[in-house]
Design an enzyme around this catalytic site. Structure first.
Site, PDB file in Angstrom:
ATOM      1  CD  GLU A   1      17.878 -12.784  -7.236  1.00  0.00           C
ATOM      2  OE1 GLU A   1      17.255 -13.042  -6.188  1.00  0.00           O
ATOM      3  OE2 GLU A   1      17.613 -11.808  -7.956  1.00  0.00           O
TER       4      GLU A   1
ATOM      5  CG  HIS B   1      21.708 -35.450   0.238  1.00  0.00           C
ATOM      6  ND1 HIS B   1      22.146 -36.643   0.743  1.00  0.00           N
ATOM      7  CD2 HIS B   1      22.816 -34.720   0.002  1.00  0.00           C
ATOM      8  CE1 HIS B   1      23.464 -36.634   0.825  1.00  0.00           C
ATOM      9  NE2 HIS B   1      23.896 -35.471   0.377  1.00  0.00           N
TER      10      HIS B   1
ATOM     11  CG  ASN C   1       1.751   0.841   4.280  1.00  0.00           C
ATOM     12  OD1 ASN C   1       2.878   1.310   4.271  1.00  0.00           O
ATOM     13  ND2 ASN C   1       1.532  -0.438   4.088  1.00  0.00           N
ATOM     14  N   GLY C   2      -0.461  -1.037   6.360  1.00  0.00           N
ATOM     15  CA  GLY C   2      -0.076  -1.851   7.512  1.00  0.00           C
ATOM     16  C   GLY C   2      -1.168  -2.851   7.855  1.00  0.00           C
TER      17      GLY C   2
ATOM     18  CE  LYS D   1      11.658  -2.546  -6.264  1.00  0.00           C
ATOM     19  NZ  LYS D   1      12.496  -3.615  -6.837  1.00  0.00           N
TER      20      LYS D   1
ATOM     21  CE  LYS E   1      15.073 -10.659  -9.736  1.00  0.00           C
ATOM     22  NZ  LYS E   1      14.948 -10.935  -8.359  1.00  0.00           N
TER      23      LYS E   1
ATOM     24  NE  ARG F   1       4.666   1.897  -1.079  1.00  0.00           N
ATOM     25  CZ  ARG F   1       5.351   2.320  -0.032  1.00  0.00           C
ATOM     26  NH1 ARG F   1       6.364   3.131  -0.195  1.00  0.00           N
ATOM     27  NH2 ARG F   1       5.040   1.945   1.179  1.00  0.00           N
TER      28      ARG F   1
ATOM     29  CD  GLU G   1      10.634 -12.051  -7.345  1.00  0.00           C
ATOM     30  OE1 GLU G   1      10.326 -11.283  -6.439  1.00  0.00           O
ATOM     31  OE2 GLU G   1      11.679 -11.913  -8.014  1.00  0.00           O
TER      32      GLU G   1
ATOM     33  CD1 TRP H   1       0.183  -6.252  -3.245  1.00  0.00           C
ATOM     34  CD2 TRP H   1       0.300  -6.779  -1.079  1.00  0.00           C
ATOM     35  NE1 TRP H   1       0.672  -7.529  -3.143  1.00  0.00           N
ATOM     36  CE2 TRP H   1       0.758  -7.880  -1.831  1.00  0.00           C
ATOM     37  CE3 TRP H   1       0.286  -6.879   0.316  1.00  0.00           C
ATOM     38  CZ2 TRP H   1       1.199  -9.066  -1.236  1.00  0.00           C
ATOM     39  CZ3 TRP H   1       0.726  -8.055   0.902  1.00  0.00           C
ATOM     40  CH2 TRP H   1       1.171  -9.132   0.126  1.00  0.00           C
TER      41      TRP H   1
ATOM     42  CB  CYS I   1      -0.869   0.057   1.250  1.00  0.00           C
ATOM     43  SG  CYS I   1      -2.055  -1.263   1.347  1.00  0.00           S
TER      44      CYS I   1
HETATM   45  N1  HGA Z   1      -4.468  -4.091   5.843  1.00  0.00           N
HETATM   46  C1  HGA Z   1      -4.883  -3.127   4.867  1.00  0.00           C
HETATM   47  C2  HGA Z   1      -3.682  -2.412   4.260  1.00  0.00           C
HETATM   48  C3  HGA Z   1      -2.775  -3.379   3.543  1.00  0.00           C
HETATM   49  C4  HGA Z   1      -1.388  -2.886   3.283  1.00  0.00           C
HETATM   50  O1  HGA Z   1      -0.836  -2.006   3.948  1.00  0.00           O
HETATM   51  N2  HGA Z   1      -0.709  -3.467   2.306  1.00  0.00           N
HETATM   52  O2  HGA Z   1       0.585  -3.085   2.019  1.00  0.00           O
HETATM   53  C5  HGA Z   1      -5.767  -3.733   3.792  1.00  0.00           C
HETATM   54  O3  HGA Z   1      -5.774  -4.955   3.585  1.00  0.00           O
HETATM   55  O4  HGA Z   1      -6.477  -2.982   3.143  1.00  0.00           O
END
Ligand code: HGA
Length: 607
Positions: free
Chosen positions: A479, A502, A98-99, A602, A483, A27, A486, A74, A2
């Site tokens: 790596e 193994h 964000n969080g 990101k 890559k 991001r 991803e 996100w 986010c």
């Molecule tokens: N938890 C919140 C914000 C997600 C977030 O910071 N993502 O990087 C949500 O899910 O909307």
């Protein structure tokens, strides 16, 4: 991850918010939204998917108003739908976050019992409902925000605006970054200074627990206890110029082509051209007295750290441990005071790595951070900062930042080896010279990568791919596999070549390409034997080696990429480039979203 932004000025806020969101798009996100105050009333536009969808929603139904907030989401809690897109709120308050609010379930139950009606599945909405409840009970916005912040557990950067208060943004930081930008008659908040760079270079960073009251006149800062505090305004060097792809199809392609310059810049920052010795910034601790090091990071940065472990142990003879940050602190490893805590992160904001840093700090380690963003939280919290000079990296899959991290760790190793007396002058000069040749060799690889493009066509058909390496090139196998996973969504595994027998050797058949990272050097013959074992079982061996190694493996290789011959010390830096190029070309062939692969972000600012 986010990104959040807020603007309070004189003109329309929405276009500025959208521009800032575009600068946060690197991001990674899955939906976006903007809210402004229109004659004191909260209005918002949100859209699932790319920012172009939000721009279309705004074009169809413009948002006037000179104060507003914006968000790229996100999703962590709740599907990536328009309904769950931020900003979240009520008719009284709206906010972006964000969080992760860890006590969201408990708060939701409590708020619903108080009569608050939720509209989304997100953890974020609990904050909005909590502030709303306080407002409903008659508190002022500032009192409601500060009372609410005290109830939150978890990580957040928040920005909120209030109906009927057109001269106010309240923002807060706890475990996720927040910058405040000072314009002339406008003020800004944002997840990073890059987002605000077109508007202002004057930036103050909040510390954890801080919150700020922003008006058109400026910002007041408070700490977690509610005490007024001063947060210094610094001039960021970031440019407001649009970050473009130039002549390239993708940011990743552009960034791959920046390898020689970035490696050169990073090395020149750490190697004295006169003495040809690695030099470090002045350190607040004695290098020679370090008893051990512990390295922690996530994703590609962790693999850079793993290469660093090989170097620190074999060259500087320093006992070194390395672990992914999300595991490290929960292992609760006992650390004797006075060791070195070495953190590696492109953004300097990776939540798990920041938490590892704090764990190490509490255990009285000396903290060194290898970061690409000198204004980042990690750089600010570290005792010593070793900066990679990679410039903004926009492609989600790390390329130039990874090789720059390796260069920094290589120089650090040489400086440490000198301090510990584990290299004589001649050996040191030989290794430094080898390092200084890397930009030239990197350019050679980029000039002749048609063979990698051809190989990509074959790998694009595979369902599973194995990458093998030994010693400091083992992390490059990891790596390479990461890559490929991803950005091309092909299943891949990186293995220590000697470990294959193994277990993973059971996977070998002629449909599984085995990519060997096999530069000439002390471990070459061992790797060659492991490749023989795979070839004997029908494995399709693809060799990445220099001309000497390639000649030796001619009999078993179904395809060979010949790379310039280099000192084994620098091979991990150089061999990272073809594995990145290969993943890139495979992804292009598969038609995936190379710069923003599905589900990835990101700058991973949540745990
Ligand atoms: N938890 C919140 C914000 C997600 C977030 O910071 N993502 O990087 C949500 O899910 O909307």
């Amino acid at each position: 991850m986010c990104g959040i932004v807020g603007v309070i000025g004189s003109g329309a806020a929405a276009p500025l918010l959208l521009e800032a969101l575009q600068r946060l798009a690197y991001r990674g996100y899955d939906s976006a939204g903007i809210a402004t105050l229109v004659e004191g009333v909260i209005q918002r536009r949100r859209a699932e998917g790319k920012l172009a969808n939000l721009a279309a929603a705004l074009a169809a139904s413009p948002l006037p108003g000179s104060v507003g907030i914006g968000h790229t989401r996100w999703a962590t809690h709740g599907a990536p739908t328009e309904a769950n897109a931020h900003p979240h709120g009520t008719e009284r308050v709206v906010l972006v976050h964000n969080g992760i609010i860890e006590n969201h379930a408990e708060l939701r139950a409590e708020l619903e019992a108080e009569g608050q009606v939720f509209e989304t599945e997100t953890d974020t909405e609990t904050v909005a409902q909590l502030v709303d409840l306080h407002l409903r009970q008659g508190m002022t916005p500032i009192a409601a925000a500060s009372a609410s912040l005290r109830r939150l557990q978890g990580a957040y950067a928040l920005a909120m605006i209030f109906a009927g208060h057109p001269d106010l943004i309240i923002a807060a930081q706890h475990g996720a970054p927040l910058a405040v930008g000072f314009g002339t008659a406008e003020m800004y908040v944002g997840s990073d200074a890059l987002a605000l760079a077109p508007f202002t270079r004057r930036i103050a960073y909040l510390r954890d627990g801080d919150w700020t009251v922003v008006t058109r006149e400026g910002a007041l800062f408070f700490d977690a206890a509610g005490e007024a505090v001063v947060r210094e305004v610094k001039l960021t060097a970031l440019s407001g110029a649009a970050i473009g792809k130039g002549e390239f199809r993708h940011f990743m392609e552009k960034e791959l082509h920046e390898h020689p310059a970035v490696i050169g810049d990073t090395l020149h920052q750490m190697i004295d051209p006169g003495t040809r010795q690695a030099v470090l910034p002045k350190l607040p601790f004695d290098l020679a007295a370090l008893p051990r090091a512990v390295v922690s990071a996530c994703g590609s940065a962790f693999y850079a750290g793993l290469v660093g472990r090989y170097w620190l142990e074999s060259i500087a003879r320093l006992p070194t441990e390395a672990d992914v940050a999300s595991e490290f602190r929960y292992r609760a490893p006992p650390l004797a005071p006075g060791g070195l805590g070495l953190l590696v992160s492109q953004s300097g904001e990776t939540a798990d790595t920041l938490a590892a840093l704090r764990y190490m700090k509490a255990a009285q380690q000396h903290i060194a951070a290898v970061v690409n963003v000198p204004e980042s939280s990690m750089a600010r919290d570290a005792d010593a900062v070793f900066e990679t000079v990679a410039g903004p990296e926009i492609g989600v899959a790390s390329t130039k930042a990874f090789t720059a991290q390796l260069c920094v760790l290589a120089c650090f190793t040489l400086a440490l080896a000198r301090a510990r007396g584990t290299l004589d002058r001649q050996q040191e000069q030989a290794l430094t010279t080898a390092l200084l040749e890397v930009p030239g060799r990197a350019a050679e690889i980029l000039d002749t990568h048609e063979s990698i493009q051809r190989l990509a066509a074959r790998i694009a058909e595979a369902r599973d791919v194995l990458y093998l390496g030994r010693g400091a090139c083992y992390p490059i196998a990891l790596e390479g596999a990461l890559k490929l996973k991803e950005i091309s969504y092909i299943h891949a595994e990186g293995y220590a070549a000697g470990e294959m027998k193994h277990g993973p050797i059971a996977l070998i058949d002629k449909s599984v390409p085995v990519i060997a990272i096999a530069p000439s050097g002390p471990l070459f013959e061992k790797t060659a034997s492991n490749l023989q074992e795979a070839a004997a079982r029908g494995g399709q061996i693809i060799v990445l080696s220099d001309s000497v190694g390639a000649a030796k493996l001619k009999g078993i290789a179904s395809e060979t990429i010949v790379l310039p011959g280099v000192d084994p010390f620098v091979a991990p830096i150089l061999y990272a480039i073809p594995v990145q190029l290969l993943a890139y070309h495979v992804a292009v062939l598969k038609g995936t979203d190379v710069d923003q692969p599905r589900n990835l972000a990101k700058s991973v600012t949540v745990e």
